[in-house]
Design an enzyme around this catalytic site. Structure first.
Site, short mmCIF file in Angstrom:
data_model
loop_
_atom_site.label_atom_id
_atom_site.label_comp_id
_atom_site.label_asym_id
_atom_site.label_seq_id
_atom_site.Cartn_x
_atom_site.Cartn_y
_atom_site.Cartn_z
N LYS A 45 0.66 -1.08 -0.01
CA LYS A 45 0.04 0.05 0.11
C LYS A 45 0.89 1.36 -0.03
CE LYS A 45 -4.34 -1.49 1.29
NZ LYS A 45 -5.69 -1.52 2.07
N LYS A 61 -5.28 -8.60 -6.35
CA LYS A 61 -6.74 -8.85 -5.63
C LYS A 61 -7.67 -8.05 -6.12
CE LYS A 61 -6.58 -6.72 -1.33
NZ LYS A 61 -7.53 -6.62 -0.41
N LYS A 104 -11.02 -2.25 -3.71
CA LYS A 104 -11.83 -0.94 -3.91
C LYS A 104 -10.98 -0.01 -4.42
CE LYS A 104 -13.76 -1.67 0.55
NZ LYS A 104 -12.81 -1.66 1.49
N1 AQP Z 1 -10.01 -9.50 -3.33
C1 AQP Z 1 -10.60 -10.00 -2.16
N2 AQP Z 1 -10.55 -11.34 -2.08
C2 AQP Z 1 -11.06 -11.87 -0.95
N3 AQP Z 1 -11.17 -11.02 0.30
C3 AQP Z 1 -10.96 -9.81 0.28
N4 AQP Z 1 -11.29 -8.79 1.07
C4 AQP Z 1 -10.81 -7.93 0.49
N5 AQP Z 1 -10.55 -7.84 -0.82
C5 AQP Z 1 -10.80 -9.31 -1.03
C6 AQP Z 1 -11.71 -9.22 2.40
O1 AQP Z 1 -12.67 -8.14 2.88
C7 AQP Z 1 -12.70 -7.76 4.18
C8 AQP Z 1 -12.90 -6.42 4.16
O2 AQP Z 1 -11.79 -5.70 3.51
P1 AQP Z 1 -11.48 -4.00 3.78
O3 AQP Z 1 -12.37 -3.46 2.74
O4 AQP Z 1 -11.70 -3.86 5.18
O5 AQP Z 1 -9.87 -3.87 3.29
P2 AQP Z 1 -9.01 -4.31 2.31
O6 AQP Z 1 -8.64 -5.77 2.39
O7 AQP Z 1 -7.98 -3.45 1.99
O8 AQP Z 1 -10.08 -4.25 1.06
P3 AQP Z 1 -9.97 -3.77 -0.44
O9 AQP Z 1 -11.15 -3.81 -1.15
O10 AQP Z 1 -8.56 -4.01 -1.13
O11 AQP Z 1 -9.72 -2.05 -0.16
P4 AQP Z 1 -8.90 -1.03 -0.37
O12 AQP Z 1 -8.76 -1.17 -1.80
O13 AQP Z 1 -9.45 -0.11 0.40
O14 AQP Z 1 -7.58 -1.17 0.41
C9 AQP Z 1 -11.16 -8.48 4.63
O15 AQP Z 1 -11.30 -9.71 5.45
C10 AQP Z 1 -10.45 -8.66 3.22
O16 AQP Z 1 -9.47 -9.98 3.78
#
Ligand code: AQP
Length: 333
Positions: free
Chosen positions: A113, A197, A200
């Site tokens: 990140k 992955k 968002k």
């Molecule tokens: N691609 C994914 N596959 C499986 N699980 C996922 N999670 C996120 N992306 C995937 C799971 O969703 C939960 C909440 O995640 P989060 O929004 O708190 O944070 P993150 O993992 O950082 O999700 P993003 O979408 O990648 O957000 P941004 O882009 O803002 O950093 C967690 O349990 C995560 O494992």
């Protein structure tokens, strides 16, 4: 033995997507039938990267709506937002003093990140895993449903819990939390690049299926999803170098609640345009009702605020009881 208790959180950082649903929300819903659960909109985590205050405010309510629309029941689970229980920040500070710098330096999510410019990343982003440990340990949670991307942070939470118990000679005070990671598909990948992955924060909206996407948008995104020129075969080994194909087939399997082998046997010899039609149908069937529920729930913001308020009251009681003991253990007067 600690009582079984589930804790997990989702950041209110924008559109929730299929990865959040299959990696986290879906298991949140099935767990609430079996165990006591706390589900948190982790707004303190969200601000580790800058959030526009107005957007953050509406994203907190939208994430709450997504929890409910996915099937969480505020009567069965405690649903609340992190910043409203100040114990998360208090325990995070104590754990900052337990966690070692070397442990944090190994966290790959920070490296991903922060990118090349890590000197400019916030200190909050660096110590994010300690706040996550605090979220879990504040409630002495024993089980944490997460996507595979969070496995390393969970292992760190266990190390922190163990070091706290050892340093203060309080055997088993903090339980060592267990990750609950989906077996069949633990990481949903981007529709544009099967090695990244679904996320968002990825620029291209075509890389993900958002829970709020219309049926037409879902069909269009799946049509455009990257695949390769090879046909579908029924040997799982053939997909080792075909990450995009494997991702789509795995999503289909997860939505159909069947093993990947069954899916590839079913579609062997068929071309991707046929398979994509079937996948779109499954996605529309699962995601569209959630999207329309989110839209309905967002028409009544007062209800969403009430859900968070009631959840906060319940979470606060558990947190304060544990914090009282933690303050004593640490030696605060
Ligand atoms: N691609 C994914 N596959 C499986 N699980 C996922 N999670 C996120 N992306 C995937 C799971 O969703 C939960 C909440 O995640 P989060 O929004 O708190 O944070 P993150 O993992 O950082 O999700 P993003 O979408 O990648 O957000 P941004 O882009 O803002 O950093 C967690 O349990 C995560 O494992």
């Amino acid at each position: 033995m600690s009582k079984k208790l589930v804790f997990s959180g989702v950041q209110p950082t924008g559109n929730l997507h299929l990865g959040n649903y299959l990696g986290a929300l879906k298991s949140f819903v099935s767990l609430q039938k079996k165990m006591d659960c706390l589900y948190c909109v982790v707004d303190l985590h969200a601000i580790t990267t800058f959030q526009d205050p107005k957007e953050l405010n509406s994203n907190i309510l939208e994430t709450t709506a997504a929890f409910l629309a996915s099937g969480l029941d505020a009567k069965k689970s405690i649903i609340f937002n992190q910043s409203s229980v100040s114990g998360h920040a208090e325990l995070a500070w104590i754990l900052n003093c337990v966690c070692r710098v070397g442990w944090l330096n190994r966290m790959t999510q920070f490296k991903d990140k922060a990118g090349k410019d890590k000197e400019k990343a916030s200190v909050g982003l660096y110590i994010y895993p300690n706040l996550m440990a605090a979220d879990i340990l504040l409630y002495k949670a024993t089980h944490v449903p997460v996507g595979a991307d969070q496995k390393q942070h969970l292992e760190l939470s266990r190390d922190i819990a163990q070091k706290f118990n050892n340093d203060f000679k309080v055997d088993n005070f903090f339980p060592l939390p267990e990750p609950l990671i989906q077996k069949n598909i633990s990481r949903i990948m981007s529709l544009r690049d099967g090695t990244k992955k679904m996320s968002k924060s990825e620029d291209s909206d075509y890389s993900r299926i958002n829970l709020k996407d219309s049926a037409d948008e879902i069909v269009k995104k799946i049509k455009k999803a990257k695949t390769d020129t090879d046909p579908i075969t029924d040997n799982i080994k053939d997909y080792e170098k075909r990450p995009e194909a494997l991702n789509l087939l795995s999503i289909y399997s997860e939505l159909s609640e069947q093993e990947i082998q069954k899916t590839i046997t079913e579609f062997a010899g068929k071309n991707f345009s046929f398979f994509k039609n079937q996948l779109s149908e499954k996605l529309v069937e699962t995601i569209s009702p959630i999207g329309s529920n989110i839209a309905k729930l967002l028409n009544d913001k007062k209800h969403l605020e009430d859900v968070l308020k009631k959840g906060t009251e319940k979470a606060y009681i558990i947190a304060e009881e544990n914090l009282k003991k933690i303050r004593e253990i640490v030696g605060f007067v």
